[in-house]
Design an enzyme around this catalytic site. Sequence first.
Site, PDB file in Angstrom:
ATOM      1  N   THR A  74      89.018 -36.017   6.055  1.00 17.11           N
ATOM      2  CA  THR A  74      88.993 -36.010   7.552  1.00 17.11           C
ATOM      3  C   THR A  74      89.991 -36.900   8.133  1.00 17.11           C
ATOM      4  O   THR A  74      89.853 -38.001   7.489  1.00 17.11           O
ATOM      5  CB  THR A  74      87.509 -36.219   8.104  1.00 17.11           C
ATOM      6  OG1 THR A  74      86.496 -35.391   7.353  1.00 17.11           O
ATOM      7  CG2 THR A  74      87.169 -36.459   9.417  1.00 17.11           C
ATOM      8  N   GLY A  78      85.805 -39.046  18.884  1.00 17.61           N
ATOM      9  CA  GLY A  78      85.902 -38.209  17.607  1.00 17.61           C
ATOM     10  C   GLY A  78      85.252 -38.579  16.425  1.00 17.61           C
ATOM     11  O   GLY A  78      84.662 -39.680  16.402  1.00 17.61           O
ATOM     12  N   LYS A 104      86.031 -31.643  16.071  1.00 15.88           N
ATOM     13  CA  LYS A 104      85.350 -33.063  15.742  1.00 15.88           C
ATOM     14  C   LYS A 104      85.454 -33.935  17.013  1.00 15.88           C
ATOM     15  O   LYS A 104      85.520 -35.096  16.978  1.00 15.88           O
ATOM     16  CB  LYS A 104      86.187 -33.407  14.686  1.00 15.88           C
ATOM     17  CG  LYS A 104      85.641 -32.739  13.477  1.00 15.88           C
ATOM     18  CD  LYS A 104      86.109 -33.311  12.034  1.00 15.88           C
ATOM     19  CE  LYS A 104      85.861 -32.616  10.943  1.00 15.88           C
ATOM     20  NZ  LYS A 104      86.189 -33.235   9.671  1.00 15.88           N
ATOM     21  N   SER A 130      89.300 -40.528   5.619  1.00 14.97           N
ATOM     22  CA  SER A 130      89.616 -40.629   4.330  1.00 14.97           C
ATOM     23  C   SER A 130      91.227 -40.813   4.206  1.00 14.97           C
ATOM     24  O   SER A 130      91.775 -41.201   3.441  1.00 14.97           O
ATOM     25  CB  SER A 130      89.087 -39.890   3.100  1.00 14.97           C
ATOM     26  OG  SER A 130      89.166 -38.690   3.510  1.00 14.97           O
TER      27      SER A 130
END
Length: 146
Positions: free
Chosen positions: A4, A47, A36, A131
Amino acid sequence: MHGTTVLCCRKGGKVCLYADGQVTLGSVVMKNNARKLRTVGSDVIAGFAGSTADAITLFERLEGKLEEYPGQLMRACVETAKLWRTDKYLRKLEAVMIVADKTHTLILTGNGDVLEPTEGGDKDSVIGIGSTFHFHLIIKYENHHN
């Protein structure tokens, strides 16, 4: 939060959030167009990285706190973080959020942190969560300052 990316860029008094929309199950990309980013209240955008259901629950809690403390994003985020850490159900939620309005950029974590990055606030800045954000952050930062 594998795979993500959510970025927040401030420049010239304007703020923009970007999210990749990727949903993974383990190492498999199941969906690449998830929403998101959400508006929270009338002048806040947020977000998330992490569990979608958990993030939606947190968006709802944050929206409630913004109604309780209108125009006070920092206070609403601190109150949301306190609730997140002390509520028996909420403390198990796994998500990280970027929240921004006209003057503040904040990161909320499941550890109860409300972080205003050094380059955040109303200054020109680029911040991110997830990540893979650090790879995108380098690219965006270079484009932002050049």
